[in-house]
Design an enzyme around this catalytic site. Structure first.
Site, PDB file in Angstrom:
ATOM      1  N   GLY A   1       0.599  -1.281  -0.185  1.00 50.75           N
ATOM      2  CA  GLY A   1      -0.030  -0.035   0.033  1.00 50.75           C
ATOM      3  C   GLY A   1       0.897   1.332   0.109  1.00 50.75           C
ATOM      4  O   GLY A   1       0.348   2.262   0.046  1.00 50.75           O
TER       5      GLY A   1
ATOM      6  N   GLU B   1       4.137  -6.810   0.596  1.00 49.25           N
ATOM      7  CA  GLU B   1       3.364  -6.834  -0.541  1.00 49.25           C
ATOM      8  C   GLU B   1       3.359  -5.641  -1.528  1.00 49.25           C
ATOM      9  O   GLU B   1       2.368  -5.204  -1.624  1.00 49.25           O
ATOM     10  CB  GLU B   1       2.141  -7.468  -0.514  1.00 49.25           C
ATOM     11  CG  GLU B   1       1.927  -8.599   0.609  1.00 49.25           C
ATOM     12  CD  GLU B   1       0.593  -8.913   0.946  1.00 49.25           C
ATOM     13  OE1 GLU B   1      -0.579  -8.277   0.435  1.00 49.25           O
ATOM     14  OE2 GLU B   1       0.228  -9.610   1.797  1.00 49.25           O
ATOM     15  N   PRO B   2       4.251  -4.993  -1.888  1.00 48.72           N
ATOM     16  CA  PRO B   2       4.289  -3.545  -2.674  1.00 48.72           C
ATOM     17  C   PRO B   2       3.945  -3.849  -3.999  1.00 48.72           C
ATOM     18  O   PRO B   2       4.395  -4.882  -4.525  1.00 48.72           O
ATOM     19  CB  PRO B   2       5.802  -3.483  -2.535  1.00 48.72           C
ATOM     20  CG  PRO B   2       6.769  -4.455  -2.414  1.00 48.72           C
ATOM     21  CD  PRO B   2       5.831  -5.414  -1.644  1.00 48.72           C
TER      22      PRO B   2
ATOM     23  N   ARG C   1      -8.409   4.060 -14.182  1.00 48.41           N
ATOM     24  CA  ARG C   1      -8.438   4.892 -13.070  1.00 48.41           C
ATOM     25  C   ARG C   1      -9.088   6.063 -12.932  1.00 48.41           C
ATOM     26  O   ARG C   1      -9.868   6.412 -11.897  1.00 48.41           O
ATOM     27  CB  ARG C   1      -6.819   5.007 -12.519  1.00 48.41           C
ATOM     28  CG  ARG C   1      -6.128   3.540 -12.318  1.00 48.41           C
ATOM     29  CD  ARG C   1      -4.652   4.019 -11.723  1.00 48.41           C
ATOM     30  NE  ARG C   1      -4.936   4.156 -10.356  1.00 48.41           N
ATOM     31  CZ  ARG C   1      -4.652   5.395  -9.921  1.00 48.41           C
ATOM     32  NH1 ARG C   1      -4.245   6.187 -10.547  1.00 48.41           N
ATOM     33  NH2 ARG C   1      -4.982   5.522  -8.672  1.00 48.41           N
TER      34      ARG C   1
ATOM     35  N   TYR D   1     -11.690   6.261 -10.205  1.00 44.82           N
ATOM     36  CA  TYR D   1     -11.419   6.764  -8.732  1.00 44.82           C
ATOM     37  C   TYR D   1     -11.086   8.239  -8.742  1.00 44.82           C
ATOM     38  O   TYR D   1     -10.708   9.081  -7.920  1.00 44.82           O
ATOM     39  CB  TYR D   1     -10.114   6.084  -8.203  1.00 44.82           C
ATOM     40  CG  TYR D   1     -10.042   4.700  -8.252  1.00 44.82           C
ATOM     41  CD1 TYR D   1     -10.773   3.883  -7.521  1.00 44.82           C
ATOM     42  CD2 TYR D   1      -9.081   4.078  -9.002  1.00 44.82           C
ATOM     43  CE1 TYR D   1     -10.573   2.265  -7.645  1.00 44.82           C
ATOM     44  CE2 TYR D   1      -8.656   2.705  -9.001  1.00 44.82           C
ATOM     45  CZ  TYR D   1      -9.593   1.905  -8.387  1.00 44.82           C
ATOM     46  OH  TYR D   1      -9.463   0.740  -8.358  1.00 44.82           O
TER      47      TYR D   1
ATOM     48  N   CYS E   1     -17.869   6.132 -25.826  1.00 45.23           N
ATOM     49  CA  CYS E   1     -19.227   6.865 -25.530  1.00 45.23           C
ATOM     50  C   CYS E   1     -19.801   6.802 -24.073  1.00 45.23           C
ATOM     51  O   CYS E   1     -20.602   5.982 -23.654  1.00 45.23           O
ATOM     52  CB  CYS E   1     -20.213   6.267 -26.438  1.00 45.23           C
ATOM     53  SG  CYS E   1     -19.755   6.531 -28.165  1.00 45.23           S
ATOM     54  N   GLU E   2     -18.845   7.545 -23.062  1.00 48.38           N
ATOM     55  CA  GLU E   2     -19.228   7.522 -21.961  1.00 48.38           C
ATOM     56  C   GLU E   2     -18.966   8.905 -21.473  1.00 48.38           C
ATOM     57  O   GLU E   2     -17.581   9.375 -21.445  1.00 48.38           O
ATOM     58  CB  GLU E   2     -18.683   6.424 -20.971  1.00 48.38           C
ATOM     59  CG  GLU E   2     -18.878   4.925 -21.362  1.00 48.38           C
ATOM     60  CD  GLU E   2     -20.218   4.597 -20.583  1.00 48.38           C
ATOM     61  OE1 GLU E   2     -20.729   5.383 -19.843  1.00 48.38           O
ATOM     62  OE2 GLU E   2     -20.505   3.474 -20.731  1.00 48.38           O
TER      63      GLU E   2
END
Length: 452
Positions: free
Chosen positions: A263, A297-298, A338, A342, A370-371
């Site tokens: 993280g 756990e990178p 992304r 987010y 088309c969004e």
């Protein structure tokens, strides 16, 4: 004319800011934007756009800094790369050659890691919903450990281990109810998240695990979220884990390993990049005296700054009634998800040295899907970009290509790996015809009943 290479407090990073924070990137007067030692226009000339670019030398350098920080803190920490961040075999090969193991969250990722040459003994299987088939796959290959996320999963794993005639080495993933202070969609350590075992139930479940056939409880795991900048949440979570280790050991049970999770954040915009040295210190202070093996756990921290997405301006669409113009790129949300998922911010730099010094303007940078959510940035201050101008979207090495889709029947982009002055295609651009190769049209549609 605004100076695109000067710093203005309170505004988004300028081109100069973005380049200064990314030593693998440089702007040359003739070659334009260069990544490691490769002019990015050379790649775009050869392959077109959109094209993903990963830097092998950058990956090695970041891994060396991370492993060196742990070593300098007096810690012997196993590094398992979070494959979900970037699962390309070439990326896994580069990191595996540096000594990285793998943290996987699916049977597919497990097979990918092994296909890249990472030994099963260096693979840890995490994730909240492992299927019976995935459990059996992990057991057959005798991977290092399975991180168990619920009492229900523990029972299923015990049954699978007995059926396979194997013993599953496990760690219980603890939910410490610690707020990592990240985006709600990437925090994983709060009581309301789906991940992990409630803290106050963990010791009893650990004791129960020791009684189950086919289960060897080896330790504890914790992962509180992604894109973490501050060390206080880590220290708070690790302190809770240390307390739990002592409680479990007081029951005459063994705790051999602690998986400290990942993280660690990077700087996309104004964030302070997480320092491996500070993380190592947090681990040392809270967990260093427990005598356990330690793991991390990178994912994003290693791979994010090692990647770029090259794109070309299709057209400038005029903004009416005083609105900024739309810069429509040939990359889209199906390539880089992304920003739409987010509201993520990614730096954008022109490839051309001429474009880089053009007068700035405020624009909306969007894709052709088309969004309405297909956008890379609203109200961005960028040098004037013309039809055909090329740009690099920064810091896409993690959760970039790996999250791509073929929405709107858009083929997957090409992928390249640079290594110093060399570059190689590591995945060809998908052909349009391959989009429907797996489609099956029932015979009844091709030859309707009663038809000729």
């Amino acid at each position: 004319m605004a100076d695109t290479f000067s710093t203005h407090a309170g505004q988004d990073p300028t081109l100069r800011d973005l380049l200064a924070a990314r030593p693998a990137l440089s702007m040359h007067a003739i070659d334009g934007l260069v990544f490691e030692d490769v002019p990015l226009n050379a790649i775009a000339d050869a392959l077109g756009t959109p094209t993903w670019v990963m830097g092998a030398r950058t990956l090695r350098g970041r891994y060396a800094r991370l492993s060196g920080a742990m070593r300098d803190a007096g810690l012997d920490v196993a590094i398992h790369f979070a494959v979900k961040a970037n699962d390309h075999l070439a990326v896994l090969k580069v990191l595996g050659a540096q000594g990285a193991g793998a943290d996987v969250v699916s049977g597919g990722e497990l097979c990918r890691a092994m296909a890249a040459g990472i030994p099963a003994r260096d693979i840890v299987f995490s994730g909240v919903g492992k299927t019976r088939t995935e459990m059996e796959l992990a057991l057959r290959h005798d991977i290092a450990r399975i991180n168990v996320e619920s009492a229900e999963e523990l029972e299923l794993l015990s049954a699978a281990a007995v059926a396979c005639g194997r013993t599953a080495r496990i760690a219980l993933r603890i939910n410490p109810d610690v707020d990592a202070g990240t985006h709600a969609k990437i925090t994983t350590g709060l009581a309301g998240n789906k991940f992990g075992i409630p803290y106050d139930r963990a010791a009893d479940l650990y004791a129960h695990a020791a009684t189950l056939p086919g289960i060897h409880p080896a330790g504890l795991a914790v992962h509180i979220g992604s894109q973490i900048e501050r060390m206080q949440p880590y220290r708070q979570a690790y302190a809770r884990v240390a307390e739990l280790v002592r409680v479990i050991r007081a029951r005459d049970l063994t705790v051999e390993v602690i998986d400290c999770g990942g993280g660690l954040g990077i700087s996309y915009r104004h964030e302070t990049e997480g320092a491996p040295e500070a993380l190592a210190n947090a681990i040392r202070l809270e967990l260093g005296d427990l005598g356990t093996r330690l793991e991390i756990e990178p994912g994003r921290w290693l791979a994010g700054p090692a990647g770029l997405l090259l794109s070309t301006v299709i057209l400038r669409k005029r903004g009416y009634d005083g609105m900024p113009p739309f810069i429509v790129l040939d990359a889209a949300m199906n390539d880089l998800a992304r920003p739409s998922l987010y509201d993520a911010w990614h730096g954008i730099i022109p490839l051309s040295p001429r474009d880089a010094v053009a007068p700035t303007e405020q624009v909306h940078v969007v894709g052709p899907v088309c969004e309405s959510g297909d956008t890379f940035g609203h109200d961005r201050t960028l040098p004037h970009l013309r039809d055909g101008s090329r740009v690099a979207i920064l810091d896409t090495g993690a959760y970039g290509m790996v999250m791509s889709s073929t929405y709107n029947a858009r083929p997957m982009a090409a992928q390249v790996m640079v290594d110093g002055s060399r570059w190689d295609v590591i995945r060809a651009r998908q052909k349009i015809e391959s989009l429907w190769e797996g489609d099956i049209v029932p015979d009844t549609l091709t030859h309707p009943a009663g038809g000729k």
